[in-house]
Design an enzyme around this catalytic site. Structure first.
Site, PDB file in Angstrom:
ATOM      1  N   SER A 188      -2.191  31.473  47.809  1.00 43.26           N
ATOM      2  CA  SER A 188      -2.131  30.663  46.590  1.00 43.26           C
ATOM      3  C   SER A 188      -3.387  29.801  46.493  1.00 43.26           C
ATOM      4  CB  SER A 188      -0.839  29.854  46.570  1.00 43.26           C
ATOM      5  OG  SER A 188      -0.612  29.299  45.290  1.00 43.26           O
TER       6      SER A 188
ATOM      7  N   GLU B 166       5.563  37.422  41.289  1.00 42.59           N
ATOM      8  CA  GLU B 166       5.027  36.074  41.496  1.00 42.59           C
ATOM      9  C   GLU B 166       5.711  35.014  40.628  1.00 42.59           C
ATOM     10  OE1 GLU B 166       2.680  35.185  43.660  1.00 42.59           O
ATOM     11  OE2 GLU B 166       1.450  36.947  44.098  1.00 42.59           O
TER      12      GLU B 166
ATOM     13  N   HIS C   1       6.406  34.423  44.350  1.00 46.44           N
ATOM     14  CA  HIS C   1       5.264  33.713  44.910  1.00 46.44           C
ATOM     15  C   HIS C   1       5.671  33.034  46.213  1.00 46.44           C
ATOM     16  CE1 HIS C   1       1.320  31.922  44.549  1.00 46.44           C
ATOM     17  NE2 HIS C   1       1.803  30.703  44.756  1.00 46.44           N
TER      18      HIS C   1
END
Length: 517
Positions: A197, A320, A426
């Site tokens: 990320s 995600e 995610h």
């Protein structure tokens, strides 16, 4: 071997702990406290100390609002420690001697958290499994966050403020690794930087930064938001918002440097949500483009094959955006109205930059055709792809021209996450990379079983990442990406390689990069 191993670094000796499986040194200072006159300034290397410094617990996390989805290791009674004096790192290595008597390769981790949350002390990053099974020396580190690390006060006219101080933190930590890691049994000529990320965003920034040349030799970017970095105009607007919240004029440097850190964190938390709500698709905090460290947008540099020519693994998770929908996070535009506003803003910005027809924005119908037959909300898929998947594809396409590049998609999710529609969301890849499934309190992921299968997936992922760090290809059946086959590893219950897995997406979105950079 001593259970309290002492290593001498350039700044002084540090004493860690050895439990028979790993030797670990936690909380090694790599920079002076970035406080007072050093607030919003480049980090200063740690001054030498006398005697032996104890390195047996994590240093404080960077100041941030506590978040239950980002659990930190317990510190003092009352919760994890946070302090503006946060520039510490940790080293973990196997207790056993290296198999061939040579220094071990080094893996340096950059944590995620939207550039505003997280720390090296997050429970999932303990590192014992990754270090021992991968036979590597592992380094995890803290860098400044939010308004203290990613605020471009120079763009708002604040005298003496420096840009990209958090990225400068990372560069200093990598220099520390170069100068000290051999004393821990690591090879300074075999350093892999990896992150997820925001941490993966920093990896792409390093790949595009001339200042990082020679500090690392391989890179892994897990779900990089590579399009979320902005020039001085946008960065200046965010900085002025923060100053308005603080009630401080840009020229009042003394007041800024004397503010209580809690006031800065509170102002940053407010702007963290205000910016993406006012401007869907953008973040309040991110690396700034246009200074000596990042002369150009990393997404543009890498997609054009101009990044540092080091081998790269890059990829995303299949689902995600479901995490952001579940958490009702403002960070991704999930609702149709927000997506329309985002595309309108992108078109306006490209026109402002001299592309009169809206630049290279593909027609809406062509984009939507890429999602025909999808079983998930189309807006969730679009949000996933514009924020994560398409940037990863553009990066792979460009970087593969200058260095071996490996593209993946992480699809694995236990039954409960599939049934609830979360899927491979995610950050759900983190326990598999680290081999740590106890990093979230009361994690219900395996309520319906699947832990054994998850452990097998994790073992394969860790083996691939470690093989890459050792200088080899990342495991069997995963050829490098090229513009002919576009091979992609699909990480699932059983891994498979697909040719041009994202053909429909590429046809819909087009080959030209889209971002606010």
């Amino acid at each position: 071997m001593s259970d309290r191993p002492v290593v001498v670094t350039a700044a002084g000796a540090v004493r860690g702990r050895d439990d028979g499986r790993v030797s670990a040194w936690r909380g090694i200072r790599y920079a002076e406290p970035p406080t007072g006159a050093l607030r919003w300034r480049a980090p200063v290397p740690a001054r030498p100390w006398k005697g032996v410094a104890e390195a047996v617990r994590f240093g404080p996390a960077a100041p941030q609002r506590p978040n239950p989805s980002v659990p930190l290791a317990p510190g003092e009674p009352g919760g994890p420690r946070m302090d503006e004096d946060c520039l510490f790192l940790n080293v973990v290595r196997p207790s056993a001697e290296p198999a061939f008597g040579r220094p071990r390769p080094v893996m340096v981790w950059l944590h995620g958290g939207a550039y505003a949350l997280g720390a090296s002390s997050q429970l999932v990053y303990r590192g014992d499994a990754l270090a021992t099974d991968g036979d590597v020396v592992l380094v995890t580190l803290n860098y400044r966050l939010g308004a203290l690390g990613f605020l471009d006060l120079a763009a708002a006219g604040v005298p003496g403020a420096e840009t990209n101080v958090a990225l400068r933190d990372v560069l200093l930590a990598l220099a520390w690794v170069r100068d000290n890691i051999r004393a821990f049994g690591g090879d300074p000529e075999a350093v892999t930087v990896f992150g997820q990320s925001a941490g993966a965003g920093l990896v792409t920034a390093l790949l595009a930064s001339p200042a990082a040349d020679g500090l690392f030799h391989r890179a892994i970017a897990q779900s990089p938001p590579a399009g979320s970095m902005y020039g001085p105009e946008r960065s200046g607007r965010v900085a002025r918002r923060i100053l308005d919240h603080l009630g401080v004029a840009p020229g009042d440097v003394g007041s800024l440097r004397g503010l209580p850190v809690e006031a800065i964190v509170d102002a940053g938390a407010a702007v963290y949500t205000e910016v993406p709500r006012a401007h869907p698709g953008t973040l309040a905090f991110a690396p700034s483009v246009g200074d000596d460290l990042l002369p150009e947008s990393p997404l543009r540099v890498l997609s054009e094959g101009r990044g540092l020519p080091v081998p790269l693994i890059v990829g995303t998770n299949r689902d995600e955006a479901t995490l952001f929908r579940l958490m009702r996070s403002p960070l991704l535009p999930i609702r149709s109205a927000s997506l329309r506003r985002m595309f309108s803003a992108m078109r306006d910005e490209q026109e402002r930059l001299g592309q009169p027809d809206g630049g290279r924005l593909p027609p809406r119908d062509r984009i939507l055709a890429a999602y025909a037959g999808t079983r998930m909300s189309r807006s969730v898929r679009v949000a996933t792809d514009i924020a994560f998947r398409m940037p990863a594809l553009w990066l792979a396409e460009g970087h593969s021209a200058v260095a071996p590049t490996y593209l993946y998609r992480f699809d694995y999710a236990p039954l409960l996450l599939r049934l609830t529609g979360i899927g491979a969301a995610h950050a759900t890849d983190l326990p598999y990379v680290w081999g740590e499934f106890g990093g979230l309190p009361h994690d219900p992921s395996f309520l319906f079983g699947g832990r054994r299968a998850a452990a097998a997936v994790s073992a394969r992922v860790r083996a691939r990442w470690a093989a890459f760090a050792h200088g080899a290809e990342p495991g069997a059946g995963w050829p490098p990406y090229d513009s002919d086959r576009r091979a992609t590893l699909v990480i699932a219950r059983e891994d498979r390689t697909a040719a041009d897995l994202d053909a429909a997406l590429r046809a819909g979105w087009g080959a030209q990069i889209l971002s606010f950079g």
